[in-house]
Design an enzyme around this catalytic site. Structure first.
Site, PDB file in Angstrom:
ATOM      1  N   CYS A 152      18.943  34.448 -12.741  1.00  0.00           N
ATOM      2  CA  CYS A 152      18.108  34.865 -13.867  1.00  0.00           C
ATOM      3  C   CYS A 152      17.256  36.077 -13.494  1.00  0.00           C
ATOM      4  O   CYS A 152      16.243  35.943 -12.794  1.00  0.00           O
ATOM      5  CB  CYS A 152      17.224  33.693 -14.293  1.00  0.00           C
ATOM      6  SG  CYS A 152      16.040  34.103 -15.575  1.00  0.00           S
TER       7      CYS A 152
ATOM      8  N   CYS B  94      13.676  36.039 -14.796  1.00  0.00           N
ATOM      9  CA  CYS B  94      12.793  35.138 -14.045  1.00  0.00           C
ATOM     10  C   CYS B  94      12.383  35.749 -12.704  1.00  0.00           C
ATOM     11  O   CYS B  94      11.235  35.668 -12.295  1.00  0.00           O
ATOM     12  CB  CYS B  94      13.501  33.816 -13.750  1.00  0.00           C
ATOM     13  SG  CYS B  94      14.285  33.056 -15.173  1.00  0.00           S
ATOM     14  N   ASP B  95      13.328  36.337 -11.998  1.00  0.00           N
ATOM     15  CA  ASP B  95      13.107  36.628 -10.581  1.00  0.00           C
ATOM     16  C   ASP B  95      13.104  38.110 -10.200  1.00  0.00           C
ATOM     17  O   ASP B  95      12.796  38.447  -9.058  1.00  0.00           O
ATOM     18  CB  ASP B  95      14.172  35.902  -9.735  1.00  0.00           C
ATOM     19  CG  ASP B  95      14.044  34.380  -9.863  1.00  0.00           C
ATOM     20  OD1 ASP B  95      12.914  33.913 -10.084  1.00  0.00           O
ATOM     21  OD2 ASP B  95      15.061  33.685  -9.761  1.00  0.00           O
TER      22      ASP B  95
END
Ligand SMILES: Cc1cc2nc3c(=O)[nH]c(=O)nc-3n(C[C@H](O)[C@H](O)[C@H](O)COP(=O)(O)OP(=O)(O)OC[C@H]3O[C@@H](n4cnc5c(N)ncnc54)[C@H](O)[C@@H]3O)c2cc1C
Length: 307
Positions: free
Chosen positions: A131, A134-135
């Site tokens: 993701c 997300c990261d």
């Protein structure tokens, strides 16, 4: 007979449990093979509102569970293996025991497809990710690699150039499934380099609990080599966890639940929440929001039926 059975204990399921428990519906939550859902695989979550310093993924999802239990939600360790949603009460087979419910909230998520490399699972949350939203932020000024040849891989690669000093896209063929527009955008991005006809053989270094490099192989020449990498993003798709509901509720060709608006499925009294229906956003906060929506719809449904 339960008022509500929630299938799944990720952000969506736990939030649906919290809301239905607070509405006095005493939900039963089936935790599934991955209690806590995908957030239980990660470390720091920096984009869930309300935590200025960030919060550990497993702690976040456990907190929502505790909050739901505080209001009377019950959790069952088990997996739904079969469902009969053809008539009411709905029936769910949980590890070979049938349970009945007036409403069902399906929050069973969608699992990322991984490459099944020897060290991949050990490094999820420590440099291996599925993701970019997300990261990506963790890899400012770092070397990033994206695996895949579809639109998702191109989108993730483009997005990750905001952070990384370079983004290498590794694809096993020299032709791409990605649409022309997405591919052209990636090709014209000076930070993106393509490694085609190439596969990843493993990701290192599990001993350090950190991604440091990968081993690559060119499929045409059979040459292998090691390349330094800090962030390793696998973008080869997701598999929605809808198998027990196949043939029962309407799914799209990839197996995601087809929404009939709000949290409704094609079956009155069966609701969807989170990544099991959402192929667009796939975030903890959107899953939690969807869990809230499904719970409110279940409450209203039960009230209209006089329960
Ligand atoms: C490594 C990683 C890092 C991430 N980091 C972030 C981040 O920083 N910020 C962010 O917003 N999002 C992040 N995400 C995405 C986020 O975790 C998901 O969007 C979110 O977890 C989706 O919640 P969900 O409840 O819909 O599904 P999931 O979290 O996938 O939960 C699904 C649940 O359903 C259960 N289940 C499945 N099948 C069955 C069955 N047959 N019977 C019973 N139960 C079943 C599973 O056991 C699980 O409990 C990350 C994801 C990953 C993989």
């Amino acid at each position: 007979m339960r008022n509500v059975i929630v299938v799944g204990s990720g952000c969506a399921g736990n939030t649906a449990a919290l809301y239905t428990a607070r509405a006095n519906l005493r939900p039963l939550v089936v935790a599934g093979h991955e209690p806590g859902g995908q957030l239980s695989l990660t470390t720091l979550v920096e984009n869930f509102p309300g935590f200025p310093e960030g919060i550990d993924g497993p702690v976040l999802v456990e907190n929502i569970k505790k909050q739901a239990e505080h209001f009377g939600a019950e959790y069952l360790h088990g997996t739904v293996i079969e469902a009969d949603l053809s008539k009411r009460p709905f029936r769910l087979n949980i590890d070979n025991e049938w349970h009945e419910a007036r409403t069902v909230i399906i929050a069973s998520g969608a699992s990322a497809r991984w490459l099944n490399l020897p060290n991949e699972q050990k490094l999820i949350g420590h440099g291996v990710s599925s993701c970019a939203t997300c990261d990506g932020f963790f890899y400012r000024g770092k070397k990033i690699m994206v695996i895949g040849g579809g639109d998702t891989a191109m989108e993730e690669a483009n997005f990750l150039t905001r952070f990384g000093e370079e983004v290498a896209v590794v694809h096993r063929r020299d032709t791409f499934r990605a649409s022309k527009i997405m591919l052209d955008r990636a090709r014209s991005n000076p930070k993106i380099k393509f490694l085609t006809d190439t596969v990843v053989e493993d990701v290192y270094d599990a001993d350090q609990h950190l991604v440091t490099s990968v081993k690559l192989r060119n499929l045409k020449t059979d040459e292998t080599w090691v390349r330094d990498v800090d962030g390793f993003f696998v973008a080869i798709g997701h598999i929605p966890n809808t198998r027990p509901f196949e043939g029962q509720i309407e799914l799209d060709p990839d197996g995601y639940i087809l929404s009939k608006g709000g949290a409704r499925t094609n079956i009155a009294g069966v609701f969807h929440a989170g990544d099991v229906q959402d192929r667009a956003y796939r975030q903890a906060i959107t899953a939690a929001g969807a869990g809230c929506m499904a719970a409110i719809e279940a409450e209203r449904f039960l009230e209209a039926e006089g329960h």
